[in-house]
Design an enzyme around this catalytic site. Structure first.
Site, PDB file in Angstrom:
ATOM      1  N   ARG A 377     -10.329 -32.328  -8.585  1.00  0.00           N
ATOM      2  CA  ARG A 377     -11.410 -32.088  -9.538  1.00  0.00           C
ATOM      3  C   ARG A 377     -12.457 -33.148  -9.277  1.00  0.00           C
ATOM      4  NH1 ARG A 377      -9.182 -28.992 -13.920  1.00  0.00           N
ATOM      5  NH2 ARG A 377      -6.921 -29.210 -13.936  1.00  0.00           N
ATOM      6  N   HIS A 437      -2.068 -31.749  -5.095  1.00  0.00           N
ATOM      7  CA  HIS A 437      -2.343 -32.551  -6.271  1.00  0.00           C
ATOM      8  C   HIS A 437      -2.368 -34.041  -5.948  1.00  0.00           C
ATOM      9  CE1 HIS A 437      -1.457 -33.879 -10.540  1.00  0.00           C
ATOM     10  NE2 HIS A 437      -2.463 -33.050 -10.690  1.00  0.00           N
ATOM     11  N   TYR A 470     -10.164 -42.104 -17.880  1.00  0.00           N
ATOM     12  CA  TYR A 470      -8.718 -41.988 -17.681  1.00  0.00           C
ATOM     13  C   TYR A 470      -8.171 -43.307 -17.144  1.00  0.00           C
ATOM     14  CZ  TYR A 470      -9.226 -36.820 -17.654  1.00  0.00           C
ATOM     15  OH  TYR A 470      -9.503 -35.525 -17.975  1.00  0.00           O
ATOM     16  N   HIS A 593      -3.198 -41.847 -17.921  1.00  0.00           N
ATOM     17  CA  HIS A 593      -3.053 -40.876 -16.843  1.00  0.00           C
ATOM     18  C   HIS A 593      -2.255 -41.417 -15.649  1.00  0.00           C
ATOM     19  CE1 HIS A 593      -4.658 -38.035 -13.686  1.00  0.00           C
ATOM     20  NE2 HIS A 593      -4.430 -37.200 -14.668  1.00  0.00           N
TER      21      HIS A 593
END
Lengths: 705, 516
Positions: A377, A437, A470, A593
Site C-alpha cells: 500500500r 505482504h 503506525y 503495527h
C-alpha cells in the site's frame, strides 16, 4: 496434554475477538484523557473498521451459512450463533458510539466553537450563502434517480450516503420513489461560519435534503431520509487459469459496484411507507438491517478532525519525528548503513526520511545498478514511487513487485503500477495465489568493481503517510547473508527461481515461517526448567493461528512465561490451568503495527521482526518474512520497547480468562503510557547519536529473566 | 589484467554470469572474483524445464518448450543486467546438444534474449571436468601416480573417462543419463535390475578392456562425479567442508539402502535438494555401483565438483593449458589402437613443432594451432591400419570420425583434412572434404598440412635423422639443418616433392644441408 479436552477453554472466537478490538478502539473515543479531536478520530476509525468488518467478515460468514457449512469452530460456536452474538455486540457498540459522539464529543466541540448545524438553524445571510453554494457547486453534480417500471432499481454505491425520497407527481396518483446519492467528491462538512469566532458546519446530506424540491420539480415530496448500503466486498479471485492478474483485478473492481448488499443502515426512528419500501427492495435478512444513529457514515468525521487539527486545545501536540541515530544528514544513507549496519528505524517516533532518502539517493547514484522493492500500500502521491520512477528513467534496473490484491487499495495500486511500468521499471504483479505482504527493499551497487548489496526490511509498508501513524520497525543492513536471502526472496517473487531450500537468516512464508515459529516456541518449551524458565515475548496485530496457540499453551504448561502484546484479534484465551500467559492489547494515538518476537533461548535471547502476524493467512497464503535482529544495541532497544509496553497501565488492556479486556481509565495521560515513554526513550537515546551506546535505562524489564 | 586460456581478458574484480541449460533445469549463477582471486556467489537461480523429455524421446525440443526456454532466458538476461554483468556464458549440455532443431533454437534465443548459446560438446565437458577433478584430487592424492576411471553421471548422459598416470587416456559419452532412464524405461520401471541390464547392453567393460589392460599392477581408482552422486554423499557427509569424500563400497551401498524406499519427492523435501537431483540419486548410485563391482574396487572417491564449477574454473585458468598434455596422451592412446608407428609419429611431431615455432610469430599462428598440429602429426599415418595404399585418405576417414577430449568436432575436421594432405595432392577445389570447410578452417588446413608435409619428408626414412635439427629463416628460405651424420639424399628428394604447399602457404622455400 490432550489438546481436545480443553479446546473451548483456550480459544476465543475470531469474529467476537475482533469486535472486542473495535470496542477497545471505541474506548479511546470515550477516554477523557484523549484530546477531543483524537476522540473524534477514534469514532471515525471505529466506524471505518466496522464497515470493513461487514464487507469482509460478516459477508464471509453469511456466505458460509448459505453453503450450509454451519459446523462449530474451535470455540464451539456455530456460524449462526456467531452472527447472532456479533449482531448483539454491534448494536451495543453503535449505541455507545453515538452516545460518545452526540452526548460528549460534539457538545464539547461546540464549547470550542465547532458546531454542526442544520441549514435552517443558521442566520439569514449564512443560509443565503449556503443556498448559493448548493446552486453552484452541489446541484450540478447531483443525479436523482427515479425508480419506476421504466427505471429499474439502480446500483447504489457501496458505503455512500444515499437519500431515499418518496413523492407524488402532479401527473400520476401513485407514489414515486427516488434516490439521490450524496456525492463524495464534495466535502461532507460545509463551512457555514456566521462569525469568525466559530467554525460552523452543515452536513452535505442536510443541505441536499433541504433542497430536494429543486431536484424534483412538479412533485410533492412525501418522505425522505438518508441511508447507507454496505456490500459484500470479500475479494478473492480464483486465480487458477488467470493469465493476466492486472486485467482480472480491474474487472473485479468494476464488478464490485454490483456485489450483494450485506448491511442496510437506516436512521433510528424512521418509519412509514418509504422505509418499508426500501426494506423490500433489498433482499436482505432482518439480521443485516440496522437502525443507526445520526449522522451516518461516521468514518468521514476524520475529515472534520483533520480540518480542525490546527487548534492546539483540541488535539494532542505532535511528537516531532526524531532523527535516526547513526544516519548522518551530511552523508548518503548508504554510507551510514556501511558504517553502522544494521540499525533500526522505529516509526513513527523516528523519521521515515532515511528510507525515502535511501531510494532517492539510489535513483541518482551512478554506482547503483539495480533497485528492487515490494510495494503493498503506498500513498496517493508517494515519494517512494516517484523515486523509483526516476531510478528507472536513469537506467537503473528497477524491479517492483506490486501487490494488486491489497484490500480496498486495488484501484489505487493499478494506477501507479502502470505509471512505474511506463518509466521503464520491471513491474511484477504478485504471485498467483499468494499475496505478497513482506516489505523489502534491495539495492545492488558496484563499489570499486565489487558488488555490494543493501537491504531495508520492515514490519510496515513503504507508505509515507502511515509512517507517521503506525508503529513499525525497519532495519537497514548490508549483512552479506541477509542480503543474499533477500536477493533469493526477490527471485522467488519475480518467478526467476524456485524457492530456496535453506535460508541463511530469514524465514519465509509460506515455505518455512510456520515451521520456524513453531520451532522457536518449542525450543523454549524444551529449554525451560523450573530454575531457568523459558520466556517468549511476542508483539503482533493478531493471534489467530490454531497450531501456534496450541504450541504456546504447551509451552506455558511446561513453565514458559509468555507475554503477548496483541493489538487486535486474539483467539488465545489466557489463564487455563496456567498463569504463565499474559495477553495485553495497546490502543493509542499511533496504530500498533510492528511485530516483534523475543525468545529467551535459555539465556541467550533471540529477537526477530516480521511482516507476519500469527494468523493462518500470513503463515500459509502470503509471502511474509521473519528476520532476525542480532546486534546488541538494536536488541536492547527492542527489549526496552517490549518492557515499556508490558508496563503500560494506561493504554494497555489485559485479556482475562473470561475473554474480556480490562483497563483503567484516566482523565489525564499518565507516565505509564507506553507510546509516550517509547518516544521519550528514543529521544534520550538519540541525544547520544552513537549507535554503540546503550539505550538509556528507563525501565526494568518485567519478564521473569 | 587477467588473461585466460580462452584468451578472455578480465581485470579483477569481475562479475561473471554462467547460464547452464541442462536436460532438466536451467540455472544461472552470478559470481564475483575479487582482487585476491576469492570467488563469491552472488546469485544462484534455478528453473525446472524438462528439455530432456522432448529430446530423448522425439529428437527435437517442442515449440512450447522453446517458448518457455526463451522466457526463462529473458528473465536470466534481465538478471545479468541487474548486476551489470559484461562477461557471461550460456552453456547447453546433452539436451540441446542432441536436439535436431538446435541451430534454429540457438538462433531464436539469440534474437529474443541476446544470449548466445554455446553447445558444450561431450568431449569438451569431459575435458573441463577432468582438469578440475585432477586439480582437486591433486590436493589430496598423488594423482600423477594413479590410474583411474572417472564416471560423470549426468541427468542426460554418462561420461566415462580413463586416466593413466594422471593423464586422460580416453573419454566416451553414453546416452545413459539418470533421468533419461525414467524417460526411456518409464517412471515406474526404473529398478536396479533394469539399470544393470541396460548397462550390460552397452558392453562398457569389454570396450574398456584395452584401458583396463594398462593398469600395470597399479590400484585402480573409481571416481564419481555428478549432482545425483553429490546429493547421495551429502546424506552422510557435510560436504560443505570437504572437497573430496572417499567411501568404501559398502558405505555407498548403505546410503543407497537408506534412500531405497523413499520416493524422490520425499527425498527432495527431506534433504533439501532440487527435485530433478532427487530423482537422480538412486540411479546414479546404481550406475556407479555397477562399475565398482565390475572393477572390484576397494573404495570410491567423490571430488565434490560440478560441471558449472568446471566451467568457471576453465574461464579463469591461465596459460599454459594444463590439458594440452592430456590431449596428446589420448591421441597416443588412439594411435596405439590403430597400431601407429609411434617413433615416426613422434619424430614428425618434433619436426613439425620446430618448424612451427620458427615461423609462429611471423605468420601469427596461434598456440591452439600448435596443439592441432601435434595431434595431426601423431595421427597422420593411422590410415596405414587400413591399407598403405592411399593411407592419407584412410587417415582422413578415421580421424574425421574420432572424438578427442579437448578437441572440438570442428577442430577434428581441420585435423582430419590436414592429415589427408600430408602426402600426394595438395588442397584443391575438386576435393569435397576441403571445399566443405569454413573459410578460416581451410586456411588452418593449409597451414597445418604445409608443415606436416615438410616434417614428414624429413623423416622419410623413419630414422629420425632430423631429431636434432636446427630450423632458421633466411629471407625467403626456411633452412632445416640436421647434424651431418648421415645421408640425407632420400629426405632431400622428398622435401623437394612435398615442400610445394609450404611455399604456397608461407612463401618460403624449404632447404636443408648443402642446398643453399
Amino acid at each position: 496434554m490432550k489438546a481436545n479436552e480443553f479446546e473451548h477453554e483456550i480459544f476465543l472466537n475470531r469474529e467476537l475477538s475482533w469486535l472486542q478490538f473495535n470496542d477497545r478502539v471505541l474506548d479511546e473515543a470515550g477516554c477523557k484523557a484523549n484530546s477531543l479531536l483524537d476522540r473524534l478520530k477514534f469514532i471515525a476509525i471505529c466506524s471505518s473498521n466496522l464497515d470493513e468488518f461487514f464487507m469482509v467478515r460478516m459477508a464471509g460468514l453469511r456466505q458460509l451459512v448459505k453453503i450450509k457449512r454451519d459446523t462449530p469452530d474451535f470455540t464451539g460456536l456455530t456460524l449462526r450463533q456467531q452472527l447472532i452474538q456479533a449482531r448483539a455486540h454491534i448494536e451495543r457498540m453503535l449505541k455507545r458510539q453515538y452516545r460518545y459522539l452526540n452526548q460528549e464529543i460534539l457538545p464539547a466541540l461546540e464549547k470550542h466553537g465547532i458546531c454542526l448545524r442544520r441549514p435552517n438553524e443558521l442566520s439569514g445571510t449564512a443560509q443565503q450563502a449556503l443556498k448559493k453554494f448548493f446552486d453552484t457547486q452541489v446541484f450540478p453534480i447531483l443525479t436523482p434517480i427515479a425508480v419506476d417500471p421504466s427505471h429499474p432499481f439502480p446500483i447504489l454505491r457501496n458505503g455512500a450516503i444515499e437519500i431515499a425520497v418518496s413523492m407524488k407527481s402532479a401527473a400520476k396518483p401513485e407514489t414515486v420513489y427516488a434516490f439521490v446519492e450524496v456525492p463524495e467528491v464534495l466535502p461532507r462538512f460545509i463551512p457555514a461560519d456566521e462569525d469568525s469566532s466559530t467554525h460552523t458546519y452543515v452536513l452535505l446530506e442536510q443541505l441536499i435534503m433541504d433542497n430536494l424540491p429543486s431536484l424534483f420539480t412538479n412533485c410533492c415530496i412525501d418522505q425522505f431520509f438518508p441511508f447507507r448500503i454496505i456490500r459484500d466486498m470479500d475479494f478473492s479471485i480464483d486465480e487458477t487459469g488467470v493469465s493476466d492478474l492486472l486485467h482480472s483485478i480491474e474487472k473485479n473492481l468494476l464488478e464490485r459496484r454490483t456485489r450483494e448488499p450485506i448491511q442496510l443502515q437506516i436512521p433510528v426512528g424512521v418509519r412509514g411507507k418509504l422505509a418499508t419500501w426500501l426494506h423490500n427492495q433489498f433482499d436482505l435478512a432482518a439480521e443485516f438491517r440496522y437502525r443507526v444513529g445520526q449522522p451516518l457514515h461516521l468514518q468521514q468525521f476524520m475529515a472534520l478532525a483533520e480540518r480542525e487539527a490546527s487548534n492546539p486545545k483540541l488535539t494532542e501536540p505532535t511528537w516531532p519525528p526524531l532523527k535516526v541515530p547513526g544516519v548522518s544528514n551530511d552523508l548518503p544513507v548508504i554510507d551510514s548503513i556501511k558504517d553502522n549496519s544494521p540499525f533500526c528505524i522505529m516509526l513513527p517516533f523516528h523519521s521515515f526520511d532515511p528510507v525515502v532518502r535511501l531510494i532517492n539517493e539510489a535513483a541518482e547514484d551512478p554506482n547503483v545498478l539495480a533497485i528492487k522493492q515490494t510495494l503493498y500500500r503506498v500513498s496517493g502521491n508517494s515519494p517512494v514511487v516517484r523515486a523509483l520512477q526516476r531510478a528507472a528513467e536513469n537506467g537503473k534496473q528497477v524491479t517492483v513487485i506490486v501487490e494488486l490484491k491489497a484490500r480496498f487499495d486495488e484501484g489505487n495500486n493499478i494506477i501507479w503500477a502502470q505509471r512505474l511500468e511506463e518509466s521503464g521499471a520491471h513491474v511484477i504483479y504478485g504471485i498467483s495465489g499468494l499475496k505478497i505482504h513482506c516489505k523489502a527493499l534491495l539495492i545492488i551497487r558496484k563499489e570499486s568493481g565489487i558488488i555490494q548489496r543493501y537491504v531495508h526490511l520492515s514490519t510496515g509498508n513503504y507508505n509515507d503517510k502511515t509512517a507517521t501513524l503506525y508503529t513499525d520497525i525497519g532495519i537497514m543492513s548490508c549483512d552479506a547473508k541477509l542480503c543474499e536471502d533477500i536477493s533469493a526472496l526477490f527471485n522467488i517473487m519475480t518467478g526467476y527461481s524456485s524457492p530456496m531450500s535453506n535460508w541463511h537468516k530469514i524465514a519465509v512464508a509460506p515455505f518455512n515461517l510456520r515451521e520456524k515459529s513453531l520451532a522457536l516456541i518449542d525450543r523454549e518449551t524444551r529449554l525451560s526448567t523450573p530454575e531457568n524458565p523459558g520466556h517468549i515475548t511476542a508483539k503482533m496485530n493478531s493471534l489467530v493461528d490454531e497450531e501456534i496457540i496450541r504450541h504456546l499453551y504447551e509451552a506455558a504448561h511446561a513453565g514458559v512465561k509468555i507475554d503477548l502484546i496483541v493489538r487486535g484479534i486474539c483467539c488465545l484465551k489466557p489463564g487455563y490451568l496456567t498463569n504463565n500467559i499474559r495477553v495485553i492489547s495497546i490502543i493509542d494515538r499511533f496504530l500498533e503495527h510492528s511485530r516483534i518476537f523475543r525468545f529467551k533461548n535459555g539465556g541467550n535471547p533471540e529477537y526477530y521482526l516480521s511482516s507476519a502476524d500469527w494468523m493462518p493467512r500470513n503463515l500459509d497464503a502470503r509471502i511474509e518474512i521473519l528476520f532476525p535482529v542480532s546486534n546488541e544495541h538494536s536488541c536492547r532497544l527492542l527489549d526496552e520497547i517490549l518492557a515499556i509496553q508490558l508496563e503500560d497501565h494506561e493504554k494497555a488492556r489485559a485479556l482475562r480468562f473470561n475473554g474480556r479486556y480490562v483497563r483503567k481509565f484516566f482523565t489525564n495521560h499518565t507516565p505509564a503510557r507506553s507510546q509516550w515513554r517509547t518516544y521519550q526513550m528514543l529521544q534520550k537515546y538519540g541525544e547520544t547519536d552513537t549507535l554503540g551506546a546503550a539505550p538509556p535505562k528507563l525501565t526494568v524489564y518485567t519478564g521473569v529473566d | 589484467m587477467h588473461t585466460t586460456t580462452h584468451g578472455v581478458r578480465f581485470s579483477l574484480p569481475v562479475q561473471i554470469g554462467i547460464i547452464d541449460i541442462g536436460a532438466y533445469s536451467i540455472r544461472l549463477e552470478i559470481f564475483q572474483v575479487d582482487n585476491k582471486n576469492r570467488c563469491k556467489i552472488l546469485e544462484q537461480l534455478s528453473q525446472p524445464l524438462n528439455l530432456g523429455y522432448d529430446v530423448f524421446r522425439k529428437g527435437v525440443i517442442s515449440p512450447p518448450k522453446v517458448n518457455l526456454l526463451c522466457s526463462i532466458l529473458k528473465e536470466f538476461s534481465h538478471k545479468l543486467k541487474e548486476y551489470g554483468i559484461k562477461h557471461h556464458r550460456t552453456i547447453a549440455t546433452s539436451a540441446i546438444r542432441e536436439s535436431f532443431n538446435r541451430d534454429i533454437l540457438i538462433s531464436r534465443v539469440m534474437f529474443e534474449t541476446g544470449l548466445k548459446i554455446e553447445v558444450l560438446e561431450a568431449q569438451e565437458e569431459a575435458r573441463m571436468l577432468f582438469v578440475l577433478m585432477r586439480e582437486v584430487m591433486q590436493q589430496q592424492y598423488d594423482f600423477t601416480e594413479s590410474n583411474a576411471f572417472i564416471f560423470a553421471v549426468g541427468t542426460g548422459s554418462l561420461i566415462i573417462m580413463f586416466s593413466e598416470n594422471g593423464k586422460l587416456r580416453c573419454a566416451e559419452t553414453e546416452a545413459l543419463g539418470t533421468v533419461r532412464f525414467f524417460d526411456e524405461l518409464g517412471r515406474t520401471d526404473v529398478n536396479p535390475a533394469k539399470i544393470i541390464d541396460l548397462m550390460e547392453s552397452f558392453e562398457l567393460t569389454t570396450r574398456f578392456a584395452d584401458a583396463l589392460s594398462q593398469r600395470n599392477g597399479k590400484a585402480l581408482k573409481i571416481i564419481g562425479l555428478g549432482a545425483g552422486l553429490r546429493a547421495l554423499i551429502s546424506i552422510r557427509n557435510n560436504y560443505q567442508k570437504n572437497k573430496i569424500v572417499e567411501l568404501a563400497p559398502e558405505h555407498l551401498l548403505a546410503i543407497m539402502e537408506q534412500i531405497q524406499d523413499e520416493p524422490p519427492e520425499r527425498l527432495a523435501v527431506k534433504y533439501h535438494i532440487p527435485d530433478h537431483v532427487a530423482i537422480s540419486m538412486a540411479p546414479s548410485g546404481h550406475i556407479l555401483n555397477y562399475f565398482v563391482k565390475k572393477f572390484n574396487c576397494h573404495n570410491v572417491i567423490f571430488p565434490l565438483i560440478s560441471t558449472r564449477d568446471a566451467l568457471i574454473a576453465d574461464m579463469f585458468r591461465e596459460e599454459p593449458d594444463p590439458f594440452d598434455d592430456d590431449i596428446i596422451a589420448s591421441t597416443i592412446a588412439i594411435g596405439e589402437k590403430f597400431r601407429f608407428e609411434r617413433c615416426h609419429a613422434e619424430s614428425v611431431v618434433r619436426n613439425s613443432i620446430k618448424i612451427f615455432n620458427c615461423i609462429q610469430k611471423t605468420f601469427g599462428l596461434s598456440n591452439r594451432l600448435r596443439i592441432l598440429l601435434r595431434v595431426a602429426a601423431l595421427l597422420h599415418d593411422v590410415g596405414r591400419f587400413v591399407d598403405t595404399r592411399k593411407h592419407h585418405k584412410h587417415s582422413h576417414y578415421l580421424v574425421s570420425n574420432m572424438h578427442l577430449p579437448g578437441i572440438s568436432e570442428r577442430e577434428m575436421q581441420v585435423i582430419a583434412v590436414a592429415v589427408r594432405y600430408h602426402r600426394k595432392a595438395i588442397p584443391s577445389t575438386s576435393h569435397p572434404e576441403y571445399t566443405s570447410l569454413y573459410p578460416n578452417d581451410k586456411v588452418q588446413v593449409c597451414q597445418l598440412a604445409a608443415i606436416l608435409r615438410v616434417a614428414d619428408a624429413l623423416d622419410r626414412a623413419h630414422m629420425d635423422k632430423f631429431a636434432k635439427m636446427n630450423v632458421s629463416r633466411r629471407e625467403d628460405t626456411l633452412l632445416v639443418r640436421a647434424p651431418l651424420l648421415s645421408d640425407l639424399a632420400l629426405e632431400k628428394l622428398y622435401l623437394k616433392k612435398k615442400s610445394n604447399l609450404f611455399r604456397e602457404v608461407y612463401g618460403l622455400n624449404v632447404k636443408t644441408n648443402g642446398e643453399l
